[in-house]
Design a protein around this motif. Structure first.
Motif, PDB file in Angstrom:
ATOM      1  N   GLY A  44      13.131  12.688  12.188  1.00 34.19           N
ATOM      2  CA  GLY A  44      13.806  12.404  13.303  1.00 34.19           C
ATOM      3  C   GLY A  44      14.667  10.678  12.149  1.00 34.19           C
ATOM      4  N   LEU A  45      14.205  10.508  11.259  1.00 31.31           N
ATOM      5  CA  LEU A  45      13.947   9.243  10.271  1.00 31.31           C
ATOM      6  C   LEU A  45      15.071  10.173   9.249  1.00 31.31           C
ATOM      7  N   LYS A  46      16.450   9.491   9.360  1.00 31.51           N
ATOM      8  CA  LYS A  46      17.404   9.238   8.079  1.00 31.51           C
ATOM      9  C   LYS A  46      17.104   8.815   6.682  1.00 31.51           C
ATOM     10  N   ASP A  47      16.526   8.080   6.954  1.00 23.65           N
ATOM     11  CA  ASP A  47      16.010   6.834   5.398  1.00 23.65           C
ATOM     12  C   ASP A  47      15.000   7.250   5.003  1.00 23.65           C
ATOM     13  N   SER A  48      14.031   7.334   3.799  1.00 18.73           N
ATOM     14  CA  SER A  48      12.970   7.620   3.663  1.00 18.73           C
ATOM     15  C   SER A  48      12.565   6.989   4.793  1.00 18.73           C
ATOM     16  N   PRO A  49      10.570   6.583   4.556  1.00 20.37           N
ATOM     17  CA  PRO A  49      10.126   6.244   5.005  1.00 20.37           C
ATOM     18  C   PRO A  49       9.698   4.614   3.779  1.00 20.37           C
ATOM     19  N   ASP A  50       9.528   4.107   4.588  1.00 26.69           N
ATOM     20  CA  ASP A  50       8.865   2.832   4.340  1.00 26.69           C
ATOM     21  C   ASP A  50       6.894   2.231   4.770  1.00 26.69           C
ATOM     22  N   ILE A  51       6.683   1.467   4.029  1.00 27.21           N
ATOM     23  CA  ILE A  51       5.281   0.495   4.265  1.00 27.21           C
ATOM     24  C   ILE A  51       5.251   0.685   6.124  1.00 27.21           C
ATOM     25  N   ASN A  52       6.703   0.401   6.998  1.00 26.26           N
ATOM     26  CA  ASN A  52       6.241   0.176   8.351  1.00 26.26           C
ATOM     27  C   ASN A  52       5.533   1.761   8.557  1.00 26.26           C
ATOM     28  N   THR A  53       6.820   2.795   8.019  1.00 22.88           N
ATOM     29  CA  THR A  53       6.146   3.535   8.563  1.00 22.88           C
ATOM     30  C   THR A  53       4.876   5.179   8.063  1.00 22.88           C
ATOM     31  N   TYR A  54       4.385   4.665   7.119  1.00 20.01           N
ATOM     32  CA  TYR A  54       2.969   4.693   6.350  1.00 20.01           C
ATOM     33  C   TYR A  54       2.367   4.132   7.302  1.00 20.01           C
ATOM     34  N   VAL A  55       2.253   2.437   7.935  1.00 19.42           N
ATOM     35  CA  VAL A  55       0.904   2.420   8.311  1.00 19.42           C
ATOM     36  C   VAL A  55       1.225   2.632   9.725  1.00 19.42           C
ATOM     37  N   VAL A  92       0.423  -0.951  -0.214  1.00 19.93           N
ATOM     38  CA  VAL A  92       0.203  -0.421   0.235  1.00 19.93           C
ATOM     39  C   VAL A  92       0.574   1.342   0.059  1.00 19.93           C
ATOM     40  N   TYR A  93       1.881   1.344  -0.121  1.00 21.46           N
ATOM     41  CA  TYR A  93       2.868   2.638   0.552  1.00 21.46           C
ATOM     42  C   TYR A  93       4.597   1.952  -0.130  1.00 21.46           C
ATOM     43  N   PHE A  94       5.005   3.582  -1.367  1.00 25.13           N
ATOM     44  CA  PHE A  94       6.192   2.663  -1.521  1.00 25.13           C
ATOM     45  C   PHE A  94       6.977   4.415  -1.571  1.00 25.13           C
ATOM     46  N   SER A  95       8.554   4.866  -0.658  1.00 33.15           N
ATOM     47  CA  SER A  95       8.185   5.522  -0.545  1.00 33.15           C
ATOM     48  C   SER A  95       8.743   6.680  -2.333  1.00 33.15           C
ATOM     49  N   SER A  96       8.281   5.966  -2.759  1.00 38.06           N
ATOM     50  CA  SER A  96       8.228   5.945  -4.518  1.00 38.06           C
ATOM     51  C   SER A  96       7.544   6.759  -5.076  1.00 38.06           C
TER      52      SER A  96
END
Lengths: 279, 230, 394
Positions: free
Chosen positions: C303-314, C282-286
């Motif tokens: 504060g997240l250094k990397d791009s968000p991912d499915i876990n961030t989104y959910v 349901v989510y990709f950072s791209s």
């Protein structure tokens, strides 16, 4: 042919993981549960090297050095006080492994990291294309084992190690600086762990719990080995081959259980390991 | 090499075995410590070699205080020690046991000279030391001590259980070593004839103290036998 | 050789070691300060230690960003505070952490990021007190409870779109390989008959236990079955190891990989080794669009250094959904639970979506990994109704 190569590479990888562990156990009688921790230090050192754009193989060297330095600190602060007390060293090294994992987490976070993909090509072995890197791992394992065997058999360092293994008090009476040698052995064991950690980085997930799955079989191999290099190689060959062959021809889900079973049966027959000694 | 102890007290835990030992082995001198079993002879050697830490007293080698030093440090001053129990690396080859004397740095000429005393060892270099007979193991201990090119040789019951011909070898080899290199010798012994064949002086140990001292002459033989008799 | 006081020295060393380790581990259970009684306290349960801890950073960032958003825009009507607890690596430690959140910290709702067994353990406690659980996992659609809402996709939602798409590309011979664990087994048991119904064939199926480090013989088996598609359904670290070894194996060239369990972070770490992998979620950072750009900057501010991912989104979605339920129903547990099932929620991508039968119902994106390990979106599919293995209420 592929099956043979699969078996060979499995044995090679197991050997690489096991060597540091076996040296520390064989010479010091210390079961180093922090082995994975030192592999972790190694692989993260390689990660840092990779992120600075250094070549992979330089990263492997850096990894061994980093793990050696960490090993020295641990030896001086903790292990040195606990020799000749196996149970305490098990507990202490377990605690150290927790600390290392937590320190890595604090420094690098939970996320996966990369060390690059060296030698991502195929090499033809008698007409069978096979991953070059995995073949190189087998060669490295063989070089390590042969090198170590020569070192132990033919050098002064090797004689010293064999003296300590054979009779520590007598060795001291002949001028062997036991505490220095113990520290050096532990440091070498840790350096090998770091080296192994970096080498396997391209084939495994790299995060703070690095290598935890790798060492279960490694500990069995070390137990099987007794205290000799030949036993160690034999143990790795048996366990590696059982793992691969069972997974190929039967249900892989049970292959780990079968490996444990084989190890238990062998230990029942040879309680002191595969290379028992004539008294 | 000169060894000198003053008032050495030592033991195991709360059990004191040595109760103030004063012993001197002069440079080039050969001294034997004799006494009945359980009088503390072996404990004395273990203390001198650093395996036991004296609770009081002092030990000096050539005037250097080594009291409380570790065995590996003490032998590096030039002491060769042949313990009574487990005197060889049973699982290593005879050759390795010999090499252990100087950890692989043995002078070839000296090796030849020393092995000339013990021809049996020369024929069994590849054999595990543990498979040698008791007497052969003693020979190995002595050969190893000589190969170390020490300033002081300390041997614990080297002749125990040896057949007479082998006792002779011990006497010959140690006398050769004294002549050649002026090495000091300290023996703990039961065999009075061997003692008289090698040593200049004999000290008698009783209940953790040196109670008597004799010149090692033929005249002293009967008196010493009497002292050692049960 | 004299050990003067062996036991004492041992104890000292051990105590030092273990205490340090213990302190470091327990330091994870932290509570946000200045809480007052009128606040709505949310318990955040996730794996901060053990193998599952790889997902912790990205999930925590989503929770943090959403809490900031909810509080600054007053989306819940009350102020949200949070308590984080470490679920550890097994059901036992999850139970301990969960009961601490419920009984000691008195949280009013739980936002949960743990695998099936730990979720089940925690839900047993939460259900008794009517505490809503908003979870990423649903034990592959096997865990259903009135107080439980699943925000991750259940297997059929995630798998069927990618099957449809690849079959349409003419890739009909599939090999199913999975971890010997409930989620992969459920997924594959749903995928196989679906594949057959679409005219495809299953050329092989095999499993490896969790914690496998060497997949060479599995790869050989797959290669020897000559599939068009290798459906690789392995979890976490094992998955990364498998994909690395797959990519390094020259024989795998020409076989299309599908790996719906591969996260964006691990894929990025795999780099070129991930190249060509198909995934769906349901989510990709791209995902293109200004909504996602806004979301990404919001997460980076958290504060997240990397791009968000499915876990961030959910995790973000969970807190936002909870906020709108609390806004409409108040703080009472059962009311919040029923409100969760009725509310239309606006996700960070701007789209409205619903909860159906306790599970989220939202569009699924198909993506393919590029040479640098990033996912390029290939297609946006319509939502699929969740197919559950359990009855919806228990």
């Amino acid at each position: 042919m592929t099956l043979l190569l699969d078996v060979l590479t499995s044995i090679g990888i197991l050997t690489i993981v096991v060597l540091g562990l076996a040296i520390v156990l064989g010479v010091l009688d210390v079961i180093n549960l922090a082995h994975t921790g030192f592999m972790g230090i190694g692989v993260y050192a390689a990660v840092v090297a990779h992120e600075h754009g250094w070549p992979f193989w330089l990263g492997v060297v850096v990894a061994a050095i980093a793990a050696a330095v960490a090993g020295l600190v641990v030896e001086v602060l903790v292990i040195r006080r606990l020799y000749d007390r196996p149970l305490e060293t098990i507990l202490a090294t377990w605690g150290i492994s927790l600390i290392i994992v937590q320190l890595i987490t604090l420094a690098f976070g939970h996320n996966n990291r990369a060390v690059g993909q060296p030698l991502a090509t195929a090499t033809s072995v008698f007409g069978t294309p096979y991953s070059t890197y995995r073949l190189v791992l087998v060669i490295i394992a063989a070089v390590l084992v042969v090198g170590l065997a020569l070192l132990i058999r033919f050098t002064r360092v090797g004689l010293t190690v064999r003296m300590i293994q054979a009779n520590q008090d007598l060795a001291r009476g002949l001028g062997i600086r036991v505490s220095f040698l113990r520290a050096s052995t532990f440091v070498v064991g840790c350096a090998l762990a770091g080296f192994a950690g970096a080498l396997l980085g391209p084939t495994q997930a790299i995060n703070p719990n690095y290598a935890v799955s790798l060492v279960a079989t490694a500990f069995l191999a070390v137990l099987l080995a007794g205290r000799h290099l030949s036993g160690l190689v034999l143990g790795c060959v048996i366990l590696g081959a059982v793992q691969v062959l069972f997974a190929r021809w039967a249900n892989p889900v049970y292959s780990s259980a079968v490996v444990v079973g084989v190890a238990v049966v062998l230990l029942r027959i040879f309680p002191e390991g595969l290379t028992w000694r004539r008294a | 090499m000169r060894l000198e102890t003053r008032g050495v007290v030592a033991g195991y835990g709360s059990a004191t075995v040595l109760r103030g030992v004063d012993l001197t082995v002069g440079d080039g001198e050969a001294v034997a410590v004799v006494g009945r079993n359980g009088m503390g002879k072996t404990t004395l050697l273990k203390t001198l070699l650093g395996y036991l830490r004296p609770t009081s007293g002092s030990i000096q080698l050539d005037g250097v205080d080594i009291t409380g030093s570790l065995p590996e440090r003490i032998v590096r001053h030039g002491v060769a020690y042949g313990p009574q129990d487990e005197p060889v690396f049973a699982h290593l080859s005879v050759e390795d046991n010999l090499q252990a004397a100087r950890i692989g740095r043995i002078d070839a000429a000296r090796r030849e000279q020393v092995l000339a005393f013990f021809p049996v060892l020369g024929t069994r270099l590849r054999q595990r030391a543990g498979t040698l007979s008791g007497g052969e193991q003693k020979m190995l201990v002595l050969a190893r001590a000589l190969l170390a090119e020490p300033g002081l040789i300390v041997l614990d019951e080297i002749t125990a259980g040896l057949q007479p011909s082998m006792v002779n070898t011990v006497v010959t080899a140690l006398n050769w070593e004294r002549e050649q290199r002026g090495t000091s010798v300290l023996l703990v012994e039961q065999n009075i004839d061997a003692v008289l064949g090698i040593c200049d002086r004999v000290a008698v140990m009783k209940l953790g103290q040196l109670v008597a001292e004799e010149k090692a002459t033929k005249d002293a033989r009967d008196q010493l036998m009497l002292l050692l008799a049960p | 050789m004299a050990h003067s006081t062996p036991t004492r020295r041992t104890l000292a060393a051990l105590t030092a070691t273990c205490t340090t380790a213990g302190l470091m581990l327990s330091a994870c259970g932290t509570s946000s300060p200045e809480a007052s009684t009128s606040d709505y306290k949310v318990g955040v349960l996730l794996q901060l230690s053990g193998a599952g801890s790889v997902y912790a950073d990205s999930a925590q960032a989503g929770t943090k960003a959403a809490l900031q958003d909810v509080n600054s825009s007053k989306k819940a009507g009350v102020r949200f505070t949070s308590v984080v607890a470490d679920a550890g690596a097994d059901a036992q430690s999850a139970t301990t952490a969960c009961s601490r959140l419920i009984q000691q910290d008195k949280v009013k709702a739980l936002v949960v990021f743990v695998p099936g067994p730990q979720l089940l353990a925690c839900n047993t406690l939460a259900k008794r007190q009517n505490i809503p659980i908003l979870s990423l996992s649903s034990g592959a659609g096997n865990i259903c409870a009135t107080n439980l809402t699943g925000f991750g996709l259940v297997p059929n939602q995630q798998t069927l779109p990618v099957l449809d798409d690849l079959i349409a590309q003419g890739k009909k011979k599939w090999y199913f390989f999975g971890a010997d664990y409930s989620t992969p087994k459920t997924t594959i048991s749903i995928a196989k008959p679906y594949l057959a119904s679409k005219g495809g064939t299953t050329v092989g199926e095999s499993y490896e236990p969790m914690g496998t480090t060497d997949y060479s013989q599995d790869i050989t088996k797959i290669v020897n079955a000559h599939p068009d598609v290798a459906f690789l359904n392995v979890i976490g670290n094992d998955d990364v190891a498998l994909e690395k070894q797959w990519a390094a194996d020259p024989r795998t060239k020409g076989i299309t990989r599908v790996d719906i369990l591969l996260g964006e972070g691990p894929a990025k770490a795999l780099g070129s080794a991930a190249s060509g992998i198909w995934s769906s979620n349901v989510y990709f950072s791209s995902i293109p669009g200004s909504d996602n750009d806004t979301f990404k900057s919001q997460i980076q501010a958290a504060g997240l250094k990397d791009s968000p991912d499915i876990n961030t989104y959910v995790s973000y979605l969970q807190v936002e959904a909870l906020a709108s339920a609390v806004k409409s129903a108040g703080a009472d547990g059962p009311k919040v639970i029923s409100a969760l099932g009725k509310t239309d929620i606006t996700g960070p991508l701007g789209s409205q979506f619903q909860i159906r039968s306790g599970f989220s119902y939202q569009p699924v994106y198909l993506a393919q990994a590029q040479a640098d390990g990033s996912f390029a979106i290939q297609k946006k599919s319509d939502p699929v109704d969740p197919k559950l293995a359990c009855s919806s209420a228990s």
